[in-house]
Design an enzyme around this catalytic site. Structure first.
Site, short mmCIF file in Angstrom:
data_model
loop_
_atom_site.label_atom_id
_atom_site.label_comp_id
_atom_site.label_asym_id
_atom_site.label_seq_id
_atom_site.Cartn_x
_atom_site.Cartn_y
_atom_site.Cartn_z
N ASP A 37 0.82 -1.20 0.00
CA ASP A 37 0.00 0.00 0.00
C ASP A 37 0.85 1.25 0.00
O ASP A 37 2.03 1.23 0.33
CB ASP A 37 -0.88 0.03 1.26
CG ASP A 37 -2.20 -0.69 1.04
OD1 ASP A 37 -2.50 -1.01 -0.11
OD2 ASP A 37 -2.91 -0.90 2.03
N LYS A 59 -3.03 3.49 -2.95
CA LYS A 59 -4.13 4.35 -3.33
C LYS A 59 -3.88 5.74 -2.75
O LYS A 59 -3.98 5.92 -1.55
CB LYS A 59 -5.46 3.80 -2.81
CG LYS A 59 -5.88 2.55 -3.52
CD LYS A 59 -7.03 1.89 -2.82
CE LYS A 59 -6.58 1.21 -1.55
NZ LYS A 59 -7.64 0.66 -0.74
N MET A 173 -7.01 9.73 9.85
CA MET A 173 -7.56 10.38 8.65
C MET A 173 -8.43 11.58 9.01
O MET A 173 -9.44 11.84 8.36
CB MET A 173 -8.39 9.36 7.83
CG MET A 173 -7.57 8.22 7.28
SD MET A 173 -8.55 6.88 6.60
CE MET A 173 -8.92 5.92 8.06
C1 LIG Z 1 -6.05 4.20 5.90
S1 LIG Z 1 -5.52 4.55 7.53
C2 LIG Z 1 -4.51 3.15 7.81
C3 LIG Z 1 -4.26 2.88 9.26
C4 LIG Z 1 -3.34 1.71 9.49
N1 LIG Z 1 -3.96 0.46 9.12
C5 LIG Z 1 -2.87 1.63 10.95
O1 LIG Z 1 -3.20 0.65 11.65
O2 LIG Z 1 -2.16 2.55 11.38
C6 LIG Z 1 -4.38 5.84 7.25
C7 LIG Z 1 -4.26 6.79 8.43
O3 LIG Z 1 -3.44 6.22 9.46
C8 LIG Z 1 -2.74 7.24 10.12
N2 LIG Z 1 -1.30 7.00 9.94
C9 LIG Z 1 -0.73 5.97 9.30
N3 LIG Z 1 0.61 6.03 9.36
C10 LIG Z 1 0.90 7.16 10.07
C11 LIG Z 1 2.11 7.77 10.48
N4 LIG Z 1 3.31 7.27 10.18
N5 LIG Z 1 2.03 8.93 11.20
C12 LIG Z 1 0.84 9.45 11.52
N6 LIG Z 1 -0.34 8.91 11.16
C13 LIG Z 1 -0.32 7.78 10.44
C14 LIG Z 1 -3.16 8.57 9.48
O4 LIG Z 1 -4.26 9.08 10.21
C15 LIG Z 1 -3.58 8.11 8.11
O5 LIG Z 1 -4.46 9.03 7.50
#
Ligand SMILES: C[S@@+](CC[C@H](N)C(=O)[O-])C[C@H]1O[C@@H](n2cnc3c(N)ncnc32)[C@H](O)[C@@H]1O
Length: 260
Positions: A37, A59, A173
């Site tokens: 991803d 995506k 998000m």
């Molecule tokens: C589609 S969700 C996926 C979440 C992922 N499955 C998880 O468990 O962290 C994507 C969101 O996760 C958060 N996110 C993911 N990686 C991040 C990071 N390195 N720093 C801050 N927020 C993060 C943000 O809010 C981002 O918009």
């Protein structure tokens, strides 16, 4: 290729490659194909051996590389062809990652699969920002919610439940709708003085951390020009962040601080 195909739904964690689990590392080394991803960091992809096929299913907002249906169909096809497939997802596959949708499709097609949990952004980004999700006397629980909504629809959240001063609220998000999030929480009784943080690129060398209050949160993230991925953390535990800031100094990162 080795015998019967199988799909491993693997969490890559929030970015720091050292937060990969031992199992995830082993599977990346031993698989035939990695389908990854957008949020999987370059440093993690660097760990995939040259002989392993990589497929980007990433995506970006508004730029869909593959639809969810196409991704699921691809996983089924690869497994049926006998490949060992790692489906690599940012954070944890079962936390706002659509991993469960892919698992259901695999189950429906009787494709063997395993789920390998990863460190979710709430845990990883908060820890690297010096924010404990719970702390005796400050927060007795945590709520993880998404601030994403379908085009034009209002955020479908139970605001009176979320406006709880004794629990930590973590919003994935949420950047796009931070103004509405703040307005709703305050309207439902959470004090605008409640400590709040926004963490961009958590756990990565370029992590940015804005510390502020709920009332100032929207203005602070806009002024700082934060860009996704951003995790919002709201609650009294954020008050510990200046004291527990182990990462900014340790990594000598270009992390940015705002105290609104
Ligand atoms: C589609 S969700 C996926 C979440 C992922 N499955 C998880 O468990 O962290 C994507 C969101 O996760 C958060 N996110 C993911 N990686 C991040 C990071 N390195 N720093 C801050 N927020 C993060 C943000 O809010 C981002 O918009």
């Amino acid at each position: 290729m080795s015998g019967r195909g199988k799909v491993y739904l693997v969490g890559a964690g929030p970015g720091d490659p050292e937060l990969l689990t031992v199992k995830a590392q082993r599977l990346l080394r031993d698989c035939d194909v990695v389908v990854y991803d957008r949020l999987v960091s370059a440093a993690i992809l660097d760990q995939v051996p040259p002989g392993v096929t990589r497929i980007n299913a990433g995506k970006a907002p508004g730029r869909h590389t593959m639809t969810q249906g196409q991704i699921s169909a691809l996983l089924v096809r690869l497994a049926r062809a006998g490949y060992q497939v790692v489906r690599l997802k940012g954070g944890d596959p079962f936390v706002f990652g659509r991993g469960s949708e892919e698992a259901r499709e695999l189950a429906r097609h009787r494709v063997a699969f395993e789920v390998v949990p990863g460190i979710t952004a709430a845990a990883g980004a908060s820890a690297y920002a010096g924010i404990p999700l719970t702390h005796r006397g400050l927060a007795h629980g945590v709520r993880l919610v998404t601030g994403h909504r379908q085009d034009g629809a209002p955020l479908d959240l139970d605001w009176s439940c979320l406006a709880d001063p004794a629990a930590t609220l973590v919003i994935y998000m949420g950047l796009g709708h931070v103004e509405e999030i703040v307005r709703q929480l305050v309207a439902h009784g959470l004090s605008p003085r409640t400590p709040a943080a926004a963490i961009q690129d958590g756990t990565l060398p370029g992590q940015r951390r804005c510390l502020t209050t709920l009332g100032e949160l929207a203005g602070t993230v806009r002024a700082a020009g934060l860009r996704p991925p951003v995790t919002l953390v709201i609650g009294r535990v954020v008050s510990l962040a200046p004291e527990l800031d182990w990462f900014t100094g340790a990594a000598d990162a270009s992390a940015e601080e705002s105290h609104g």
